[in-house]
Design a protein around this motif. Structure first.
Motif, PDB file in Angstrom:
ATOM      1  N   ALA A  57     -22.611 -39.353  77.696  1.00 28.75           N
ATOM      2  CA  ALA A  57     -23.070 -40.082  78.885  1.00 28.75           C
ATOM      3  C   ALA A  57     -21.996 -41.049  79.369  1.00 28.75           C
ATOM      4  CB  ALA A  57     -24.363 -40.835  78.568  1.00 28.75           C
ATOM      5  N   GLY A  58     -21.353 -41.748  78.442  1.00 23.93           N
ATOM      6  CA  GLY A  58     -20.298 -42.683  78.824  1.00 23.93           C
ATOM      7  C   GLY A  58     -19.142 -41.991  79.512  1.00 23.93           C
ATOM      8  N   ILE A  59     -18.767 -40.831  79.018  1.00 22.39           N
ATOM      9  CA  ILE A  59     -17.675 -40.076  79.630  1.00 22.39           C
ATOM     10  C   ILE A  59     -18.103 -39.545  80.996  1.00 22.39           C
ATOM     11  CG2 ILE A  59     -16.218 -38.024  79.384  1.00 22.39           C
ATOM     12  CD1 ILE A  59     -16.466 -38.554  76.307  1.00 22.39           C
TER      13      ILE A  59
ATOM     14  N   LEU B  88     -26.732 -38.458  85.892  1.00 20.78           N
ATOM     15  CA  LEU B  88     -25.516 -37.812  85.400  1.00 20.78           C
ATOM     16  C   LEU B  88     -25.668 -36.292  85.500  1.00 20.78           C
ATOM     17  CD1 LEU B  88     -24.769 -40.155  82.377  1.00 20.78           C
ATOM     18  CD2 LEU B  88     -23.762 -40.204  84.673  1.00 20.78           C
ATOM     19  N   SER B  89     -25.540 -35.800  86.710  1.00 23.07           N
ATOM     20  CA  SER B  89     -25.758 -34.377  86.984  1.00 23.07           C
ATOM     21  C   SER B  89     -24.654 -33.491  86.426  1.00 23.07           C
ATOM     22  CB  SER B  89     -25.888 -34.152  88.485  1.00 23.07           C
ATOM     23  OG  SER B  89     -24.697 -34.550  89.142  1.00 23.07           O
ATOM     24  N   ASN B  90     -23.587 -34.090  85.921  1.00 18.39           N
ATOM     25  CA  ASN B  90     -22.466 -33.314  85.397  1.00 18.39           C
ATOM     26  C   ASN B  90     -22.567 -33.040  83.894  1.00 18.39           C
ATOM     27  OD1 ASN B  90     -22.104 -36.091  85.008  1.00 18.39           O
ATOM     28  ND2 ASN B  90     -19.886 -35.981  85.097  1.00 18.39           N
TER      29      ASN B  90
ATOM     30  N   SER C   5     -39.348 -33.812  80.971  1.00 12.15           N
ATOM     31  CA  SER C   5     -40.110 -35.046  81.201  1.00 12.15           C
ATOM     32  C   SER C   5     -39.204 -36.275  81.227  1.00 12.15           C
ATOM     33  CB  SER C   5     -41.212 -35.213  80.149  1.00 12.15           C
ATOM     34  OG  SER C   5     -40.656 -35.503  78.890  1.00 12.15           O
ATOM     35  N   ALA C   6     -38.040 -36.174  80.571  1.00 12.91           N
ATOM     36  CA  ALA C   6     -37.079 -37.276  80.600  1.00 12.91           C
ATOM     37  C   ALA C   6     -36.295 -37.289  81.908  1.00 12.91           C
ATOM     38  CB  ALA C   6     -36.111 -37.160  79.424  1.00 12.91           C
ATOM     39  N   GLY C   7     -36.359 -36.202  82.677  1.00 13.78           N
ATOM     40  CA  GLY C   7     -35.688 -36.161  83.963  1.00 13.78           C
ATOM     41  C   GLY C   7     -34.552 -35.172  84.082  1.00 13.78           C
ATOM     42  N   TYR C   8     -34.344 -34.342  83.062  1.00 14.90           N
ATOM     43  CA  TYR C   8     -33.332 -33.299  83.185  1.00 14.90           C
ATOM     44  C   TYR C   8     -33.761 -32.330  84.285  1.00 14.90           C
ATOM     45  CZ  TYR C   8     -30.526 -34.349  78.990  1.00 14.90           C
ATOM     46  OH  TYR C   8     -29.675 -34.918  78.068  1.00 14.90           O
ATOM     47  N   GLU C   9     -32.806 -31.819  85.036  1.00 14.53           N
ATOM     48  CA  GLU C   9     -33.097 -30.892  86.135  1.00 14.53           C
ATOM     49  C   GLU C   9     -33.505 -29.521  85.631  1.00 14.53           C
ATOM     50  OE1 GLU C   9     -33.216 -31.327  89.510  1.00 14.53           O
ATOM     51  OE2 GLU C   9     -33.050 -33.458  89.023  1.00 14.53           O
ATOM     52  N   LYS C  10     -32.955 -29.136  84.494  1.00 11.29           N
ATOM     53  CA  LYS C  10     -33.235 -27.808  83.958  1.00 11.29           C
ATOM     54  C   LYS C  10     -33.186 -27.867  82.441  1.00 11.29           C
ATOM     55  CE  LYS C  10     -31.402 -23.074  83.995  1.00 11.29           C
ATOM     56  NZ  LYS C  10     -30.324 -22.205  84.479  1.00 11.29           N
ATOM     57  N   ALA C  11     -34.072 -27.113  81.805  1.00 14.34           N
ATOM     58  CA  ALA C  11     -34.061 -26.957  80.355  1.00 14.34           C
ATOM     59  C   ALA C  11     -34.491 -25.529  80.056  1.00 14.34           C
ATOM     60  CB  ALA C  11     -34.991 -27.954  79.685  1.00 14.34           C
ATOM     61  N   VAL C  12     -33.655 -24.847  79.309  1.00 15.17           N
ATOM     62  CA  VAL C  12     -33.908 -23.441  79.034  1.00 15.17           C
ATOM     63  C   VAL C  12     -33.688 -23.180  77.551  1.00 15.17           C
ATOM     64  CG1 VAL C  12     -31.543 -22.787  79.636  1.00 15.17           C
ATOM     65  CG2 VAL C  12     -33.348 -21.081  79.759  1.00 15.17           C
ATOM     66  N   ILE C  13     -34.496 -22.262  77.008  1.00 15.11           N
ATOM     67  CA  ILE C  13     -34.346 -21.862  75.618  1.00 15.11           C
ATOM     68  C   ILE C  13     -33.760 -20.449  75.582  1.00 15.11           C
ATOM     69  CG2 ILE C  13     -36.720 -21.030  75.441  1.00 15.11           C
ATOM     70  CD1 ILE C  13     -36.702 -22.023  72.525  1.00 15.11           C
ATOM     71  N   VAL C  14     -32.789 -20.243  74.707  1.00 13.27           N
ATOM     72  CA  VAL C  14     -32.163 -18.920  74.587  1.00 13.27           C
ATOM     73  C   VAL C  14     -32.181 -18.478  73.123  1.00 13.27           C
ATOM     74  CG1 VAL C  14     -30.713 -19.150  76.632  1.00 13.27           C
ATOM     75  CG2 VAL C  14     -29.840 -19.919  74.446  1.00 13.27           C
ATOM     76  N   ASN C  15     -32.330 -17.177  72.946  1.00 11.57           N
ATOM     77  CA  ASN C  15     -32.393 -16.596  71.601  1.00 11.57           C
ATOM     78  C   ASN C  15     -31.342 -15.521  71.363  1.00 11.57           C
ATOM     79  OD1 ASN C  15     -34.730 -17.960  70.469  1.00 11.57           O
ATOM     80  ND2 ASN C  15     -35.868 -16.946  72.098  1.00 11.57           N
ATOM     81  N   SER C  16     -30.488 -15.283  72.355  1.00 10.78           N
ATOM     82  CA  SER C  16     -29.453 -14.263  72.181  1.00 10.78           C
ATOM     83  C   SER C  16     -28.122 -14.805  72.682  1.00 10.78           C
ATOM     84  CB  SER C  16     -29.814 -12.981  72.931  1.00 10.78           C
ATOM     85  OG  SER C  16     -29.589 -13.139  74.315  1.00 10.78           O
TER      86      SER C  16
ATOM     87  N   GLU D 195     -21.143 -23.782  86.743  1.00 13.31           N
ATOM     88  CA  GLU D 195     -20.990 -23.523  88.174  1.00 13.31           C
ATOM     89  C   GLU D 195     -21.960 -24.325  89.036  1.00 13.31           C
ATOM     90  OE1 GLU D 195     -21.485 -19.306  88.441  1.00 13.31           O
ATOM     91  OE2 GLU D 195     -19.608 -18.900  87.388  1.00 13.31           O
ATOM     92  N   SER D 196     -23.029 -24.814  88.467  1.00 12.59           N
ATOM     93  CA  SER D 196     -24.079 -25.491  89.222  1.00 12.59           C
ATOM     94  C   SER D 196     -23.792 -26.986  89.382  1.00 12.59           C
ATOM     95  CB  SER D 196     -25.419 -25.319  88.505  1.00 12.59           C
ATOM     96  OG  SER D 196     -26.423 -26.077  89.138  1.00 12.59           O
ATOM     97  N   ASP D 197     -24.236 -27.517  90.508  1.00 17.27           N
ATOM     98  CA  ASP D 197     -24.145 -28.962  90.730  1.00 17.27           C
ATOM     99  C   ASP D 197     -25.423 -29.674  90.308  1.00 17.27           C
ATOM    100  OD1 ASP D 197     -21.577 -28.821  91.764  1.00 17.27           O
ATOM    101  OD2 ASP D 197     -22.314 -28.447  93.803  1.00 17.27           O
ATOM    102  N   ASN D 198     -26.428 -28.914  89.895  1.00 14.13           N
ATOM    103  CA  ASN D 198     -27.717 -29.492  89.519  1.00 14.13           C
ATOM    104  C   ASN D 198     -27.769 -29.751  88.022  1.00 14.13           C
ATOM    105  OD1 ASN D 198     -28.613 -29.243  92.182  1.00 14.13           O
ATOM    106  ND2 ASN D 198     -29.264 -27.148  91.828  1.00 14.13           N
ATOM    107  N   GLY D 199     -27.946 -30.968  87.657  1.00 19.78           N
ATOM    108  CA  GLY D 199     -28.028 -31.337  86.253  1.00 19.78           C
ATOM    109  C   GLY D 199     -28.625 -32.715  86.138  1.00 19.78           C
ATOM    110  N   PRO D 200     -28.759 -33.201  84.970  1.00 17.46           N
ATOM    111  CA  PRO D 200     -28.323 -32.644  83.694  1.00 17.46           C
ATOM    112  C   PRO D 200     -29.122 -31.406  83.288  1.00 17.46           C
ATOM    113  CG  PRO D 200     -29.566 -34.658  83.330  1.00 17.46           C
ATOM    114  CD  PRO D 200     -29.411 -34.507  84.809  1.00 17.46           C
TER     115      PRO D 200
END
Length: 192
Positions: A55-57, A89-91, A123-134, A147-152
């Motif tokens: 976050a600081g960076i 901090l969308s980056n 719920s903390a405010g992240y724009e996207k959260a995804v789970i991956v298994n592969s 590539e996306s500008d939407n974050g965190p």
């Protein structure tokens, strides 16, 4: 589930132009042994603080900042997610390897099976959260997030515990050298 070393190889492959903060324990040891680079910051202790350092960076940068956490360290400092979100901090691309254990301290169970870490992040405010298994999906999500500008963004990757021969030697460069070379990388790459 994927092998976390395979996931680390993909992070190192696609994130070599970005600062990457690796959490303490086997995660930083494995990354160091796979391919040590100047853009890597290895947490040698201070479990749970990789996200705070990231976050600081990210506050000083227009470029992506990659945080690589384990489920145990992620759960140790959940308030960092609120800080990251409240500061817009969308980056930040926050990757969590979830093997449901504190693997490097003896394999004790974490509580990650009792909580939906993606829902917590949203719920903390992240724009996207995804789970991956592969590994294929993991790599796709890394590329999309860079590539996306939407974050965190949170990428939660279900992993299996390492075999003894996958752990590798400890990081054998000093914290001072890690800081100096990472700082030099950041001054060249991160601001602007």
């Amino acid at each position: 589930m994927i092998n976390s070393n395979d996931g680390l190889k993909e992070i190192i492959r696609y994130c070599n132009n970005y600062p990457v903060i690796f959490t303490t324990g086997y995660t930083c040891r494995s990354a160091f042994n796979i391919n040590d680079k100047d853009n890597h910051f290895y947490m040698l202790g201070s479990m749970g603080m990789a996200s705070s350092i990231g976050a600081g960076i990210a506050m000083c940068s227009n470029n992506k900042v990659i945080i690589v956490d384990g489920d145990g360290s992620f759960l140790m400092n959940p308030s960092a997610q609120y800080t990251i979100s409240s500061m817009k901090l969308s980056n930040i691309v926050h990757i969590v390897f979830d093997n449901s254990s504190y693997e490097s301290t003896g394999g004790q169970d974490t509580n990650s099976n009792y909580f939906d870490l993606c829902k917590i992040s949203i719920s903390a405010g992240y724009e996207k959260a995804v789970i991956v298994n592969s590994l294929t999906l993991f790599t796709e999500e890394i590329k999309k997030s860079l590539e996306s500008d939407n974050g965190p963004v949170l990428i939660l990757c279900k992993t299996k515990n390492k075999a003894k021969n996958e752990i590798g030697r400890r990081v054998d460069i000093s914290p001072e050298l890690i800081y100096k070379r990472f700082s030099k990388f950041c001054k060249k790459q991160i601001v602007g």
